[in-house]
Write a protein that holds these residues in place. Structure first.
Motif, PDB file in Angstrom:
ATOM      1  N   SER A  54       0.721  -1.000   0.238  1.00 51.61           N
ATOM      2  CA  SER A  54       0.232   0.038   0.107  1.00 51.61           C
ATOM      3  C   SER A  54       0.852   1.212   0.419  1.00 51.61           C
ATOM      4  O   SER A  54       0.031   2.464  -0.683  1.00 51.61           O
ATOM      5  CB  SER A  54      -0.649   0.115   1.628  1.00 51.61           C
ATOM      6  N   GLN A  57       2.521   1.213  -3.772  1.00 44.44           N
ATOM      7  CA  GLN A  57       0.638   2.144  -3.894  1.00 44.44           C
ATOM      8  C   GLN A  57       0.741   3.959  -3.717  1.00 44.44           C
ATOM      9  O   GLN A  57       0.768   4.287  -4.582  1.00 44.44           O
ATOM     10  CB  GLN A  57      -0.648   1.576  -4.044  1.00 44.44           C
ATOM     11  N   TYR A  58       1.112   3.916  -2.798  1.00 45.53           N
ATOM     12  CA  TYR A  58       0.678   5.970  -2.298  1.00 45.53           C
ATOM     13  C   TYR A  58       1.400   5.970  -2.864  1.00 45.53           C
ATOM     14  O   TYR A  58       1.257   7.856  -3.351  1.00 45.53           O
ATOM     15  CB  TYR A  58       0.327   5.884  -0.798  1.00 45.53           C
TER      16      TYR A  58
END
Length: 73
Positions: A54, A57-58
């Motif tokens: 995550s 992705q951020y």
């Protein structure tokens, strides 16, 4: 992933047909099995690649964020 598995199965059938028609020592037979091996290698490579976390992705979406800074020594 099943799409590549379907393609592998299709190439295996074509390779068997090529070998039955041209002989097992023919260049056509060898080329057909090479195509099968390449698809199998691609399928293996896809299984090994891990999904992004995550945070990754951020950072892809927000590279300027403080959390995504990269410091050099």
């Amino acid at each position: 992933m099943s799409n590549i598995q379907d393609k592998i199965q299709e190439e295996v059938e074509q390779a068997r047909a090529a070998c039955d028609t041209s002989g097992s020592n023919s260049p056509e037979c060898a080329a057909a099995w090479d195509a099968v091996e390449e698809l199998q290698a691609e399928a293996s490579h896809r299984k090994q690649s891990k999904p992004k976390t995550s945070l990754e992705q951020y950072c892809d979406a927000n590279p300027e964020a403080d959390e995504c800074r990269v410091y050099e020594d």
